[in-house]
Design an enzyme around this catalytic site. Structure first.
Site, mmCIF file in Angstrom:
data_model
loop_
_atom_site.group_PDB
_atom_site.id
_atom_site.type_symbol
_atom_site.label_atom_id
_atom_site.label_comp_id
_atom_site.label_asym_id
_atom_site.label_seq_id
_atom_site.Cartn_x
_atom_site.Cartn_y
_atom_site.Cartn_z
ATOM 1 N N LEU A 33 44.880 77.778 120.254
ATOM 2 C CA LEU A 33 44.986 78.151 121.419
ATOM 3 C C LEU A 33 43.983 77.327 122.320
ATOM 4 C CD1 LEU A 33 46.165 81.732 120.812
ATOM 5 C CD2 LEU A 33 47.262 79.853 121.011
ATOM 6 N N TYR A 142 39.891 59.245 124.368
ATOM 7 C CA TYR A 142 40.940 59.653 124.006
ATOM 8 C C TYR A 142 42.198 58.596 123.599
ATOM 9 C CZ TYR A 142 45.885 61.857 124.426
ATOM 10 O OH TYR A 142 47.199 62.015 124.384
#
Ligand code: NAD
Length: 318
Positions: A33, A142
């Site tokens: 989460l 990334y």
């Protein structure tokens, strides 16, 4: 079939989990989460709140469930944050992914579907729309982490003989999108326009991106359950849309009257990204079907509903 969806509380992963449940599969979701939301979780899926970086947890989960398929979507996804924290991105996107891959190998998983980024692994395009054979030259940590994990997936396929499909997404958009992710521009613009707030555009807004509606992306993940083995496939439309064009289209849908506020361009932003998905058409039978304007309307409706749900109730003064 028993399927693990990592990142299944997130934007794309939650739609995939819903589609797999709809096909009658038994779905377990592993998500910490970090950017995902509990409200995206279907009550019909089994949810495990934990991190892919927790090697013991990941191994126990596979030992217990013996998943046939793994759909790996858990990742840190914001390229700009990766510039501040390259090691944190490596730990989740590469080392965490490796825990999943290793547990899959140890516990007899048949196939992994991995969500890579066609928006980031190619870097600045030298030819477009880019095919899968375009040179790989990510410009941020990334993109480097997404490319690096692709290499592990292929090496596991070769060394240990299990199946995989690597999907290199263009910019996915639609309901449930986190505005802080890789391609959050549409949900950011929609939210700000609906609130009547100013909207900023980085640079001249002429940078081109290839926008794919989330339902089309989900269909590729459904098809990859039975096709596209040992393939790396672009998932894109081949059509570039500029940020200014998006601004205009969303302004018209929402009835937003203000001009955009241009701010200096972000460093490292590539001028264009369009993906050639012919190989996905050939091997998966996949084609994008959603027209951009229709997809934008659906996204705006979702953002509007969310804003209504969180708005404080109006009190009447008398
Ligand atoms: N959105 C795009 O346009 C796009 C483009 C290319 C690739 N991708 C890839 O698709 C995947 C899903 O992206 P999204 O746009 O749905 O983003 P998202 O942030 O909504 O989903 C990522 C999910 O991973 C979870 N997560 C993060 N770190 C975790 C960890 N350590 N352990 C377990 N769960 C963790 C997050 O809580 C979230 O639910 C990512 O792998 C991303 O790199 C997305």
């Amino acid at each position: 079939m028993k399927v693990l969806v990592t990142g299944g509380a997130g934007f794309i992963g939650s739609h995939i989990a819903d589609a797999y449940l709809g096909l009658g599969h038994d779905v377990v979701i592993l998500d910490n989460l970090e950017t995902g939301r509990a409200r995206n979780l279907s009550p019909r899926a089994q949810f495990v709140n934990g991190s892919v970086t927790d090697r013991g947890l990941v191994d126990r989960l596979f030992a217990e469930h013996r998943f046939e398929f793994v759909n790996h979507h858990a990742a840190r996804g914001n390229p700009r944050l990766s510039v501040e924290d390259p090691i944190g991105f490596f730990e989740v996107n590469v080392a965490g992914g490796l825990h999943v891959l290793e547990a899959a190998r140890r516990h007899g998983t048949r196939k992994i579907i991995y969500s890579s980024s066609g928006g980031c692994v190619y870097g600045e395009l030298v030819s477009w729309p880019a095919t899968e054979d375009h040179r790989l030259l990510p410009v941020d940590p990334y993109g480097a982490s997404k490319e690096c994990f692709e290499t592990y997936v292929r090496a596991y396929g070769t060394q240990y003989g299990f199946d995989y499909t690597i999907l290199r997404y263009a910019n996915i958009y639609g309901p449930r999108q986190n505005p802080n992710g890789e391609a959050g521009v549409i949900s950011i613009f929609a939210r700000r326009m609906l609130a009547g707030e100013p909207v900023t555009i980085n640079g001249d807004g002429e940078q081109l991106r290839d926008y794919v509606y989330v339902d089309d992306c989900v269909r590729a993940n459904v098809l990859a359950l039975s096709r596209g083995n040992r393939a790396t496939l672009n998932i894109g439309t081949g059509i570039g849309t500029s940020v200014c064009e998006l601004f205009t289209a969303l302004s018209e849908i929402i009835g937003y009257g203000r001009p955009p506020v241009h701010v200096p361009p972000k460093a490292g932003e590539v001028p264009r990204n369009e993906l050639d998905a012919s190989r996905a058409t050939e091997l998966l039978g996949w084609e994008p079907t959603m027209k951009l304007n229709e997809g934008l309307q659906r996204t705006v409706e979702y953002v509007r509903d969310c804003e209504r749900a969180v708005a404080p109730p109006r009190t009447e003064r008398g």
